[in-house]
Design an enzyme around this catalytic site. Sequence first.
Site, PDB file in Angstrom:
ATOM      1  N   ASN A  42      11.256  -2.674   4.043  1.00 46.99           N
ATOM      2  CA  ASN A  42      10.935  -3.579   2.937  1.00 46.99           C
ATOM      3  C   ASN A  42      10.775  -5.006   3.456  1.00 46.99           C
ATOM      4  O   ASN A  42      11.446  -5.430   4.394  1.00 46.99           O
ATOM      5  CB  ASN A  42      11.951  -3.494   1.793  1.00 46.99           C
ATOM      6  N   GLU A  44      10.554  -8.873   1.902  1.00 48.19           N
ATOM      7  CA  GLU A  44      10.745  -9.680   0.697  1.00 48.19           C
ATOM      8  C   GLU A  44      10.090 -11.049   0.842  1.00 48.19           C
ATOM      9  O   GLU A  44       9.634 -11.427   1.929  1.00 48.19           O
ATOM     10  CB  GLU A  44      12.249  -9.807   0.413  1.00 48.19           C
ATOM     11  N   CYS A  53       8.059  -2.708  -0.969  1.00 47.03           N
ATOM     12  CA  CYS A  53       9.056  -1.704  -0.560  1.00 47.03           C
ATOM     13  C   CYS A  53       8.677  -1.048   0.775  1.00 47.03           C
ATOM     14  O   CYS A  53       7.500  -1.001   1.156  1.00 47.03           O
ATOM     15  CB  CYS A  53       9.148  -0.599  -1.599  1.00 47.03           C
ATOM     16  N   GLU A  55       8.514   2.068   1.566  1.00 52.01           N
ATOM     17  CA  GLU A  55       7.601   3.214   1.462  1.00 52.01           C
ATOM     18  C   GLU A  55       6.155   2.752   1.497  1.00 52.01           C
ATOM     19  O   GLU A  55       5.297   3.331   2.178  1.00 52.01           O
ATOM     20  CB  GLU A  55       7.846   3.983   0.147  1.00 52.01           C
ATOM     21  N   CYS A  86      11.133   3.661  -5.767  1.00 50.38           N
ATOM     22  CA  CYS A  86      10.944   3.038  -7.089  1.00 50.38           C
ATOM     23  C   CYS A  86       9.702   3.645  -7.762  1.00 50.38           C
ATOM     24  O   CYS A  86       8.936   4.385  -7.130  1.00 50.38           O
ATOM     25  CB  CYS A  86      10.806   1.515  -6.940  1.00 50.38           C
ATOM     26  N   CYS A  89       6.323   2.891  -6.027  1.00 48.70           N
ATOM     27  CA  CYS A  89       6.148   3.674  -4.793  1.00 48.70           C
ATOM     28  C   CYS A  89       5.869   5.145  -5.097  1.00 48.70           C
ATOM     29  O   CYS A  89       5.108   5.792  -4.376  1.00 48.70           O
ATOM     30  CB  CYS A  89       7.368   3.529  -3.890  1.00 48.70           C
TER      31      CYS A  89
HETATM   32  N1  THU Z   1      13.286  -1.146  -2.039  1.00 45.60           N
HETATM   33  C1  THU Z   1      12.590  -0.387  -1.152  1.00 45.60           C
HETATM   34  O1  THU Z   1      12.104  -0.882  -0.130  1.00 45.60           O
HETATM   35  N2  THU Z   1      12.435   0.934  -1.425  1.00 45.60           N
HETATM   36  C2  THU Z   1      13.046   1.584  -2.440  1.00 45.60           C
HETATM   37  O2  THU Z   1      12.903   2.796  -2.545  1.00 45.60           O
HETATM   38  C3  THU Z   1      13.866   0.832  -3.413  1.00 45.60           C
HETATM   39  C4  THU Z   1      13.814  -0.647  -3.281  1.00 45.60           C
HETATM   40  C5  THU Z   1      13.520  -2.554  -1.699  1.00 45.60           C
HETATM   41  C6  THU Z   1      12.762  -3.580  -2.492  1.00 45.60           C
HETATM   42  C7  THU Z   1      13.654  -4.790  -2.329  1.00 45.60           C
HETATM   43  O3  THU Z   1      13.339  -5.439  -1.106  1.00 45.60           O
HETATM   44  C8  THU Z   1      15.050  -4.225  -2.207  1.00 45.60           C
HETATM   45  O4  THU Z   1      14.887  -2.856  -1.885  1.00 45.60           O
HETATM   46  C9  THU Z   1      15.888  -4.347  -3.466  1.00 45.60           C
HETATM   47  O5  THU Z   1      15.191  -3.880  -4.561  1.00 45.60           O
END
Ligand code: THU
Length: 130
Positions: A42, A44, A53, A55, A86, A89
């Site tokens: 991920n 940010e 994310c 994925e 999520c 994704c």
């Molecule tokens: N996140 C992911 O990368 N994948 C997931 O399956 C769930 C959430 C990340 C997004 C964000 O950077 C952090 O987790 C918190 O939501």
Amino acid sequence: MNQEELIGRAIEARSKAYAPYSNFKVGAAVVAENGEVFIGCNVESASYGLTVCAERVAIWKAVSEGATRFTEIAVVADTEELTPPCGVCRQIIWEFCGDIPVTLANLKGRSETIQMRELLPRAFDTKFLK
Ligand code: THU
């Protein structure tokens, strides 16, 4: 590549997570039809909504390298209850992977494999556009 190795690649990806705002690090590894593995973490942003994310990063990397169909994906986070993809994704995984097995794992060696059709029942996809 066996499932344990794939989880290992997702853990490797997770170590690169750029998550200074949530501190929630996630790694993903997708296997292309030709066996090549693409990994993502991920990423940010200070403008929170721009976060991508793990994925999708893995899938975007793969697509940009010419791989567009995949046979499985693994997702790793450091949670007791295994972290699922999520909603956004799930839609993207369905777009490029369809009904593949999705392995969820944590850092304590727990894992579970679920089919995409269970994570995204009655999915909207290209068949409705015809
Ligand atoms: N996140 C992911 O990368 N994948 C997931 O399956 C769930 C959430 C990340 C997004 C964000 O950077 C952090 O987790 C918190 O939501």
